[in-house]
Structures are given as structure tokens and as C-alpha cells.
Design an enzyme around this catalytic site. Structure first.
Site, PDB file in Angstrom:
ATOM      1  N   VAL A   1       0.811  -1.288  -0.055  1.00 20.64           N
ATOM      2  CA  VAL A   1      -0.173   0.242   0.092  1.00 20.64           C
ATOM      3  C   VAL A   1       0.827   1.183  -0.140  1.00 20.64           C
ATOM      4  O   VAL A   1       1.629   1.484   0.794  1.00 20.64           O
ATOM      5  CB  VAL A   1      -0.975  -0.086   1.125  1.00 20.64           C
ATOM      6  CG1 VAL A   1      -1.544   1.351   1.632  1.00 20.64           C
ATOM      7  CG2 VAL A   1      -1.941  -1.174   1.387  1.00 20.64           C
ATOM      8  N   CYS A   2       0.493   2.201  -0.828  1.00 21.99           N
ATOM      9  CA  CYS A   2       1.325   3.447  -0.858  1.00 21.99           C
ATOM     10  C   CYS A   2      -0.128   4.568  -0.874  1.00 21.99           C
ATOM     11  O   CYS A   2      -1.189   4.224  -0.721  1.00 21.99           O
ATOM     12  CB  CYS A   2       2.118   3.679  -1.840  1.00 21.99           C
ATOM     13  SG  CYS A   2       1.446   3.819  -3.624  1.00 21.99           S
ATOM     14  N   ALA A   3       0.453   5.886  -1.278  1.00 19.67           N
ATOM     15  CA  ALA A   3      -0.599   6.885  -1.081  1.00 19.67           C
ATOM     16  C   ALA A   3      -1.675   6.647  -2.378  1.00 19.67           C
ATOM     17  O   ALA A   3      -2.736   6.909  -2.162  1.00 19.67           O
ATOM     18  CB  ALA A   3       0.102   8.153  -1.237  1.00 19.67           C
TER      19      ALA A   3
ATOM     20  N   MET B   1      -4.226   4.520  -0.633  1.00 22.52           N
ATOM     21  CA  MET B   1      -4.845   5.050   0.616  1.00 22.52           C
ATOM     22  C   MET B   1      -5.767   5.996  -0.117  1.00 22.52           C
ATOM     23  O   MET B   1      -6.870   6.112   0.610  1.00 22.52           O
ATOM     24  CB  MET B   1      -3.836   5.601   1.444  1.00 22.52           C
ATOM     25  CG  MET B   1      -2.757   4.789   2.097  1.00 22.52           C
ATOM     26  SD  MET B   1      -4.127   3.238   3.330  1.00 22.52           S
ATOM     27  CE  MET B   1      -4.508   4.576   4.662  1.00 22.52           C
TER      28      MET B   1
END
Length: 376
Positions: free
Chosen positions: A71-73, A100
């Protein structure tokens, strides 16, 4: 090319309490502020820039054949890291589509129960922000309470069931997320309801939400009774539905209580908050099922993802309802509070109709947890 997983698939894992391993590759500051949580979610944080040369910094913490959701931004860095993991022999690595930002917008419908004279009550869980909205349907009509900005989810849900949305209701003027109530009311030619004491600065027409004026959903006898319950805001209004459910807005949560400071009037509203919690709600049946507008802790997610509790149990277990000394209570709800929600002043102005940010700006404004509770 990295394998990907949708927010919908991840949401099912979280609400079904499946063991889920998240590798969050955002910076430590971003991770500490806000992350994916759930009853059986394990999260490892390793900033992606530590993994650019190889995944050695993280490989000892992960099993090569175990499912890993990166998961990243926004989904870009996580795809790169998932590729690197695969090259290093991790065969079950996935990148979360949209990161996210997309997780913040996902709404998962959970059925709460059937109503006495026909119809049903659903809770829409926004796992990425801890926001909860409610869809009440009866005899082909629906009311939605505390509608999120992503209104297409409710429209699609109603369309699949052949239901017409007639009422859009906000329990109070929100400061943590942008309400979709007014825009959806305009789209479906429904009524938008708002407590008048929270609406003194609005720039649009609305239907005042007042105690004693029940709302009719369908032509079956759904008991939809507003209860004036100020404290989080001066207009905050709760609902008793079908003599069974108490929708408390941001006044009472499963593990905390609402904060009175988001309009800058904590000292003025703390007495209202205490009166609602320690007197008004005390007059109600202990057997009412509390359905709040938010949750702050992963353990609040119960069976099937629903967030609820019996009112009488909360008077025994919720720490915010155990403070007998008024001075101690006032200090608790006005000092040492969690940080205020991201862009909360701009969100309030948007919900008042005073500013109209572009869609992308609205998404950015909502990034982060809700932070409407005294503890969170």
C-alpha cells in the site's frame, strides 16, 4: 507487471476478520498519522525509498509464499515495490489499486436488521476513515443519514433494489468529511434535512430537522423519531428508528464520546454534551442499539463489519460515560484531545455551501482519519 487487489476485495477481508498482511510503503510520518486497520490486519511499515535498490530491508520480516498487500498513497509506489518483491521470489505480492486515496473512499454496506413493519436498515462502513452512514428502506422508499461524498454508491444500491431515495439527512454539520446529502437530494429530487441550529450560515435551502417531527419513509409505519442531542455541535440530532435503534451521530461512539471543539466553541458546548450523554440518553431504553456516525478503533468492527452496541452496555463500559465530576469531564473533552481532522475548517465551509472545491481538492481535504472522538 505487478498483481493488484481492489479496495472492495480488501474491504471484504477486513470486515470478515481474515488474516491480512499489509506492507505500507509510505513515509513513517504518513503511516503514523493514518493506516489500514482491522481486527486481524497486520501492518508493516517500510518507506519505499528504502526499497529502491532491493527489498533486503524488509525480506526478513515477510514470508515468501504469504499474501502481501503493498500500500502507498495513490498506487504507484506500491506497484513498483510489488514488482521488486516478485523479482525477489515473493510469489503472492499485490499492490492495492489507488492506494490510501482509494481506500479512503470505499463504502461497504452491512445489513443491520429488518424493520418491524417491513423494510431494512443498512450501515455503510467507510473503512478508510471510520465514517458510518445509514440507509433505511421501506416500501420502495429510502432515507440516508450522514451521506458520504461518494453518492454513486448509494444510488447504485438503491437502483439494484428498486428503491427511490426520498430523504437525505445529516445528524449535524460535519467537520471531518464532505457531506453528499445536499448534492444527492438535488439529483434525486429528494429532501435534504439539517438541524436548524447548525444551519444558520448555510447558503442553500433545506428542510429543518426538529424533534417531534417524525420522518415518513414509505407508507409503512417506520418509527423515525428525531431526538435533539447537542454537544458535538449545537444542533446535533439523534434518531430512534423502529423503537430499536439509536443513531447517535457524533455524540456517542462505541468506545468514546464526541468532541465539542471543532467549531471552536468547546467551552460553550461542553455542558450540552454532558447533558445529552448523562441525562437525555439516560432517559432512553437500555436496550436500544447504538449506531454511531463514526468509529475510531479497529476492535469496534464487530461481526460482518458492523459497528454497534447496546446503550445499557455503553453506560457500563464506555469510559466517556463514567465521569461523575463535571470539572473532570470538562477537562477531558476540552484538553489533550487528538489532533483535529484534516482541513476541517474548509470541510465545514464546504458543507455550509460557502465554498465549492473541485473534486480532486475535496478528495485531498478528506485524507486521514475522522478524529471526531475525544479518544482516537
Amino acid at each position: 507487471m505487478a498483481k493488484t487487489i481492489s479496495t472492495k476485495t480488501l474491504a471484504k477481508k477486513v470486515i470478515n476478520h481474515e488474516k491480512t498482511l499489509i506492507l505500507d510503503v509510505r513515509t513513517t510520518d504518513e503511516f503514523d498519522n493514518w493506516k489500514i486497520e482491522g481486527g486481524k490486519v497486520e501492518v508493516v511499515n517500510e518507506p519505499y525509498f528504502n526499497l529502491l535498490d532491493d527489498v533486503e530491508p524488509i525480506s526478513s520480516k515477510l514470508e515468501k509464499d504469504k499474501e502481501i498487500i503493498v500500500v502507498c498513497a495513490k498506487g504507484g509506489s506500491s506497484e513498483m515495490v510489488a514488482d521488486l518483491l516478485e523479482e525477489a521470489g515473493f510469489t503472492n505480492a499485490y499492490s492495492l489499486e489507488g492506494g490510501m486515496k482509494a481506500w479512503s473512499e470505499h463504502l461497504e454496506p452491512v445489513k443491520i436488521g429488518d424493520l418491524t413493519d417491513g423494510g431494512s436498515l443498512y450501515q455503510f462502513v467507510r473503512l478508510g476513515k471510520g465514517c458510518l452512514s445509514y440507509f433505511i428502506e421501506s416500501n420502495g422508499e429510502a432515507a440516508i443519514i450522514d451521506t458520504a461524498r461518494m453518492t454513486d454508491v448509494y444510488e447504485n444500491f438503491a437502483e439494484k433494489q428498486g428503491i427511490q431515495i426520498k430523504h437525505l439527512i445529516d445528524t449535524h454539520l460535519h467537520a471531518d468529511h464532505i457531506s453528499g446529502g445536499l448534492s444527492l437530494a438535488n439529483k434525486v429530487d429528494g429532501k435534504y434535512h439539517l438541524p436548524p441550529k447548525d444551519a444558520t450560515e448555510v447558503t442553500f435551502d433545506y428542510t429543518p430537522l426538529e424533534e417531534g417531527k417524525d420522518i415518513i419513509v414509505g407508507n409503512t409505519a417506520v418509527n423515525f423519531h428525531p431526538v435533539y442531542s447537542p454537544g458535538h455541535t449545537i444542533g446535533s440530532t439523534s434518531f430512534i428508528i423502529d423503537d430499536t435503534y439509536l443513531l447517535t451521530g457524533d455524540i456517542l461512539f462505541v468506545k468514546s464520546i464526541g468532541r465539542p471543539d471543532l467549531a471552536g466553541l468547546a467551552e460553550d458546548w461542553v455542558g450540552d454534551l454532558r447533558n445529552t450523554l448523562y441525562n437525555r440518553y439516560k432517559e432512553l431504553s437500555d436496550d436500544l442499539v447504538v449506531l454511531p456516525a463514526h468509529y475510531s478503533f479497529a476492535e469496534e468492527l464487530g461481526e460482518g463489519g458492523r459497528v454497534s452496541a447496546r446503550l445499557g452496555d455503553l453506560y457500563n463500559k464506555n469510559s466517556g460515560l463514567q465521569v461523575e465530576d463535571e470539572g473532570v469531564f470538562q477537562k477531558m473533552v476540552t484538553e489533550d484531545l487528538p489532533p483535529q481532522p484534516n482541513a476541517y475548517q474548509d470541510i465545514r465551509q464546504t458543507n455550509l455551501g460557502q465554498i465549492t472545491p473541485e473534486q480532486e481538492e475535496q478528495k485531498e481535504m478528506e485524507i486521514g482519519p475522522n478524529r471526531c472522538a475525544v479518544e482516537g
